[in-house]
Design a protein around this motif. Structure first.
Motif, PDB file in Angstrom:
ATOM      1  N   PRO A 159     -56.589 -26.676  15.977  1.00  0.00           N
ATOM      2  CA  PRO A 159     -56.735 -25.832  15.011  1.00  0.00           C
ATOM      3  C   PRO A 159     -57.943 -24.664  15.768  1.00  0.00           C
ATOM      4  N   VAL A 160     -57.282 -23.289  15.777  1.00  0.00           N
ATOM      5  CA  VAL A 160     -58.558 -21.944  15.970  1.00  0.00           C
ATOM      6  C   VAL A 160     -58.584 -21.360  15.008  1.00  0.00           C
ATOM      7  N   ASN A 161     -60.012 -21.556  13.895  1.00  0.00           N
ATOM      8  CA  ASN A 161     -60.445 -20.908  13.403  1.00  0.00           C
ATOM      9  C   ASN A 161     -60.953 -19.654  13.738  1.00  0.00           C
ATOM     10  N   ILE A 162     -59.895 -18.812  13.751  1.00  0.00           N
ATOM     11  CA  ILE A 162     -60.812 -17.207  14.202  1.00  0.00           C
ATOM     12  C   ILE A 162     -61.440 -16.562  13.001  1.00  0.00           C
ATOM     13  N   VAL A 163     -63.150 -16.380  13.853  1.00  0.00           N
ATOM     14  CA  VAL A 163     -63.717 -15.342  12.499  1.00  0.00           C
ATOM     15  C   VAL A 163     -65.019 -14.746  13.335  1.00  0.00           C
ATOM     16  N   MET A 186     -52.980 -22.296  14.977  1.00  0.00           N
ATOM     17  CA  MET A 186     -52.564 -23.433  15.756  1.00  0.00           C
ATOM     18  C   MET A 186     -51.896 -22.854  17.065  1.00  0.00           C
ATOM     19  N   ALA A 187     -52.531 -23.620  17.731  1.00  0.00           N
ATOM     20  CA  ALA A 187     -52.572 -23.104  19.006  1.00  0.00           C
ATOM     21  C   ALA A 187     -53.131 -24.015  20.757  1.00  0.00           C
ATOM     22  N   THR A 188     -52.236 -23.528  22.102  1.00  0.00           N
ATOM     23  CA  THR A 188     -52.448 -24.244  22.161  1.00  0.00           C
ATOM     24  C   THR A 188     -54.328 -23.521  23.176  1.00  0.00           C
ATOM     25  N   PRO A 189     -55.188 -24.552  23.626  1.00  0.00           N
ATOM     26  CA  PRO A 189     -56.115 -24.115  24.105  1.00  0.00           C
ATOM     27  C   PRO A 189     -56.873 -23.740  25.157  1.00  0.00           C
ATOM     28  N   GLN A 190     -55.950 -22.652  25.631  1.00  0.00           N
ATOM     29  CA  GLN A 190     -56.214 -22.523  27.000  1.00  0.00           C
ATOM     30  C   GLN A 190     -56.233 -20.951  26.711  1.00  0.00           C
ATOM     31  N   ASP A 191     -57.088 -19.613  27.621  1.00  0.00           N
ATOM     32  CA  ASP A 191     -57.241 -18.201  27.613  1.00  0.00           C
ATOM     33  C   ASP A 191     -57.408 -18.096  26.193  1.00  0.00           C
ATOM     34  N   LEU A 192     -58.435 -18.554  25.875  1.00  0.00           N
ATOM     35  CA  LEU A 192     -58.600 -17.772  24.229  1.00  0.00           C
ATOM     36  C   LEU A 192     -59.179 -16.881  24.348  1.00  0.00           C
ATOM     37  N   GLU A 193     -60.198 -16.502  25.431  1.00  0.00           N
ATOM     38  CA  GLU A 193     -60.925 -15.018  25.149  1.00  0.00           C
ATOM     39  C   GLU A 193     -59.818 -13.762  25.137  1.00  0.00           C
ATOM     40  N   GLU A 223     -66.161 -25.895  19.429  1.00  0.00           N
ATOM     41  CA  GLU A 223     -65.777 -26.913  19.169  1.00  0.00           C
ATOM     42  C   GLU A 223     -66.350 -28.037  17.997  1.00  0.00           C
ATOM     43  N   ASP A 224     -65.509 -28.408  17.154  1.00  0.00           N
ATOM     44  CA  ASP A 224     -65.965 -29.106  15.835  1.00  0.00           C
ATOM     45  C   ASP A 224     -65.516 -30.284  16.021  1.00  0.00           C
ATOM     46  N   GLU A 225     -65.454 -30.966  14.417  1.00  0.00           N
ATOM     47  CA  GLU A 225     -64.669 -32.282  14.216  1.00  0.00           C
ATOM     48  C   GLU A 225     -62.663 -31.873  13.787  1.00  0.00           C
ATOM     49  N   ARG A 226     -63.027 -30.351  13.740  1.00  0.00           N
ATOM     50  CA  ARG A 226     -61.748 -30.043  12.852  1.00  0.00           C
ATOM     51  C   ARG A 226     -60.956 -29.021  13.999  1.00  0.00           C
ATOM     52  N   GLY A 227     -61.605 -28.998  15.311  1.00  0.00           N
ATOM     53  CA  GLY A 227     -60.667 -28.221  16.358  1.00  0.00           C
ATOM     54  C   GLY A 227     -61.891 -27.486  16.908  1.00  0.00           C
ATOM     55  N   LEU A 228     -61.515 -25.827  16.914  1.00  0.00           N
ATOM     56  CA  LEU A 228     -61.954 -24.784  17.417  1.00  0.00           C
ATOM     57  C   LEU A 228     -62.490 -24.128  17.174  1.00  0.00           C
TER      58      LEU A 228
END
Length: 272
Positions: free
Chosen positions: A39-43, A53-60, A86-91
């Motif tokens: 999970p990637v939480n966009i804030v 729900m994403a692959t954790p690369q090229d996030l910027e 990072e947190d317990e739920r993802g990124l």
């Protein structure tokens, strides 16, 4: 803007599996790689906007492309910074907007989300021939699988690639989500100030209206999809003058829209 995240996070994991042969019901131990999905939480500080729900690369690149194709920003300068936590739920992907864009975003959020046309450009692409030749499509298809590094390991990711007009693959982004892969690519192209008329887009997935809308937002004039398009994707391509080719195979491709709206032309026959 910070450089695009090269990423030291794991993008795949290895699992023990059993292979069962149907013919004789035999079972054999093996192992298999699977792409990491998190999970990637966009804030948009300080307000959460979406969890993808994403692959954790090229996030910027993802943050930049997503913000652009969702209509939250208009240029790269509308973003002051991007941080990944990072947190317990993802990124958590924290995007700091300029004060003007943040106020506009908060006002839109309070008013509810807009219609499905919000991400589309306000007018069709300008008239004039935009030629993608069959040989270029064939070359891009030939090189596409070799360019998909993560898919070669896992066999389970989508890709969006930017191709030169000669069909050379100039850049590619992968993700477990097809929309995410395209957003990452758009972010990369925005960062590099790439001219949308300098090439065409190829995607490995089904072509939905969202994919066409995201391409149109960047100004892309030609989209090639390995899989099939939906009806709304075809209608959007026609509306915004985008050449849409799909069901692309080694020996043929289907042209769902070309130059009758000034959106482009594919000339000649697919070489065999």
């Amino acid at each position: 803007m910070p450089p695009s995240d090269g990423g030291d996070r794991a993008t795949f994991a290895r699992y023990d599996v059993d292979t069962i042969t149907f013919a004789d019901q035999s079972r054999q131990g093996a192992s298999r790689n699977a792409p990491v999905e998190t999970p990637v939480n966009i804030v948009y500080a300080p307000v959460p906007f979406a969890v993808m729900m994403a692959t954790p690369q090229d996030l910027e690149d993802f943050a930049l492309g997503f913000s652009f194709t969702e209509g939250i920003i208009e240029t790269i300068d509308d973003i002051r910074g991007i941080a990944v936590e990072e947190d317990e739920r993802g990124l958590k992907l924290i995007v700091s907007l300029s004060s003007e864009k943040l106020q506009r975003h908060l006002a839109r959020s309070r008013g509810g989300t807009g219609g499905i046309d919000d991400r589309n450009p306000t007018a069709p692409a300008p008239n004039g021939a935009f030629v993608v030749r069959p040989q270029a499509i064939r070359r891009a298809l030939d090189d596409l699988s070799k360019a998909q590094a993560l898919n070669a390991i896992t066999g389970a990711t989508h890709a969006a690639a930017w191709c030169g007009l000669d069909g050379s693959i100039l850049s590619i982004r992968e993700d477990v989500g097809r929309h995410n892969a395209l957003d990452k690519l758009v972010g990369h192209l925005l960062r590099g100030k790439v001219d949308p008329l300098s090439g065409f887009l190829i995607i490995t997935s089904r072509c939905s209206f969202e994919m066409v809308a995201k391409a149109a937002a960047f100004g892309i004039r030609a989209v090639v999809a390995v899989s099939a398009p939906t009806s709304l994707a075809i209608e959007r391509a026609r509306r915004f003058g985008i050449t849409l080719a799909a069901v692309a195979r080694d020996d043929s491709v289907l042209i769902f829209h070309s130059d009758d709206l000034g959106g482009g032309a594919i000339i000649g026959d697919i070489p065999t």
